[in-house]
Design a protein around this motif. Structure first.
Motif, mmCIF file in Angstrom:
data_model
loop_
_atom_site.group_PDB
_atom_site.id
_atom_site.type_symbol
_atom_site.label_atom_id
_atom_site.label_comp_id
_atom_site.label_asym_id
_atom_site.label_seq_id
_atom_site.Cartn_x
_atom_site.Cartn_y
_atom_site.Cartn_z
ATOM 1 N N PRO A 46 45.858 37.355 37.121
ATOM 2 C CA PRO A 46 45.298 36.942 35.528
ATOM 3 C C PRO A 46 44.856 38.159 35.126
ATOM 4 C CG PRO A 46 44.305 35.228 36.880
ATOM 5 C CD PRO A 46 44.960 36.366 38.001
ATOM 6 N N LEU A 47 43.990 38.790 35.951
ATOM 7 C CA LEU A 47 43.321 40.120 35.288
ATOM 8 C C LEU A 47 44.206 41.344 34.863
ATOM 9 C CD1 LEU A 47 40.753 41.740 34.507
ATOM 10 C CD2 LEU A 47 40.782 42.622 36.761
ATOM 11 N N VAL A 48 45.252 41.400 35.924
ATOM 12 C CA VAL A 48 46.370 42.442 35.515
ATOM 13 C C VAL A 48 47.418 41.978 34.436
ATOM 14 C CG1 VAL A 48 48.365 43.396 36.626
ATOM 15 C CG2 VAL A 48 46.271 43.388 38.060
ATOM 16 N N ALA A 49 47.525 40.676 34.433
ATOM 17 C CA ALA A 49 48.585 40.344 33.456
ATOM 18 C C ALA A 49 47.717 40.328 31.809
ATOM 19 C CB ALA A 49 48.732 38.723 33.521
ATOM 20 N N ALA A 50 46.341 40.136 31.951
ATOM 21 C CA ALA A 50 45.643 40.534 30.614
ATOM 22 C C ALA A 50 45.708 41.923 30.361
ATOM 23 C CB ALA A 50 44.149 39.805 30.871
ATOM 24 N N VAL A 51 45.260 42.628 31.205
ATOM 25 C CA VAL A 51 45.395 44.222 30.748
ATOM 26 C C VAL A 51 46.729 44.427 30.294
ATOM 27 C CG1 VAL A 51 45.220 46.357 31.755
ATOM 28 C CG2 VAL A 51 43.590 44.671 32.558
ATOM 29 N N ALA A 54 48.991 42.536 28.868
ATOM 30 C CA ALA A 54 49.150 41.780 27.767
ATOM 31 C C ALA A 54 48.627 42.781 26.501
ATOM 32 C CB ALA A 54 48.709 40.623 27.677
ATOM 33 N N GLY A 55 47.144 43.313 26.877
ATOM 34 C CA GLY A 55 46.585 43.957 25.843
ATOM 35 C C GLY A 55 47.201 45.456 25.555
ATOM 36 N N LEU A 56 47.806 46.093 26.636
ATOM 37 C CA LEU A 56 48.393 47.121 26.275
ATOM 38 C C LEU A 56 49.738 46.959 25.612
ATOM 39 C CD1 LEU A 56 47.978 48.949 29.952
ATOM 40 C CD2 LEU A 56 46.700 49.624 27.713
ATOM 41 N N TRP A 57 50.578 46.085 25.897
ATOM 42 C CA TRP A 57 51.738 45.737 25.325
ATOM 43 C C TRP A 57 51.420 45.320 23.976
ATOM 44 C CZ3 TRP A 57 53.689 41.494 22.735
ATOM 45 C CH2 TRP A 57 54.950 41.756 22.151
ATOM 46 N N GLY A 58 50.478 44.722 23.510
ATOM 47 C CA GLY A 58 50.118 44.506 22.048
ATOM 48 C C GLY A 58 49.427 45.559 21.398
ATOM 49 N N SER A 59 48.691 46.562 21.973
ATOM 50 C CA SER A 59 48.592 47.652 21.192
ATOM 51 C C SER A 59 49.514 48.705 20.864
ATOM 52 C CB SER A 59 47.268 48.457 21.765
ATOM 53 O OG SER A 59 47.875 48.945 23.222
ATOM 54 N N TRP A 60 50.495 48.758 21.834
ATOM 55 C CA TRP A 60 51.614 49.371 21.740
ATOM 56 C C TRP A 60 52.780 48.820 20.641
ATOM 57 C CZ3 TRP A 60 57.039 48.270 22.511
ATOM 58 C CH2 TRP A 60 57.697 49.271 22.440
ATOM 59 N N ALA A 61 52.734 47.664 20.604
ATOM 60 C CA ALA A 61 53.680 46.793 19.803
ATOM 61 C C ALA A 61 53.076 47.084 18.331
ATOM 62 C CB ALA A 61 53.762 45.372 20.004
ATOM 63 N N ASN A 62 51.766 46.936 17.924
ATOM 64 C CA ASN A 62 51.218 47.056 16.627
ATOM 65 C C ASN A 62 51.058 48.507 16.341
ATOM 66 O OD1 ASN A 62 49.967 46.077 14.517
ATOM 67 N ND2 ASN A 62 47.915 46.188 15.314
#
Length: 60
Positions: free
Chosen positions: A16-21, A23-31
């Motif tokens: 879950p830690l790797v998944a959260a990191v 998701a955070g990277l993908w979210g910042s890139w998408a935004n």
């Protein structure tokens, strides 16, 4: 035996830690790639809608 259990638990906690990191990277890139846009197009569309509604009610 205890070490294997501890490593298994560590792996299950890291997933879950790797998944959260990720998701955070993908979210910042998408935004970041989204174009910044003001309220202009939405307000223009609303003004056209209001004009159309006024025309339809004034004719009756």
């Amino acid at each position: 035996m205890d070490r294997e259990v501890g490593m298994g638990a560590l792996v299950w906690l890291l997933i879950p830690l790797v998944a959260a990191v990720g998701a955070g990277l993908w979210g910042s890139w998408a935004n970041r790639t989204r174009k910044v846009r003001g309220d202009g197009p939405e307000l223009d569309g609303y003004a056209r809608f209001r004009e159309a509604m006024e025309k339809s009610t004034s004719g009756t």
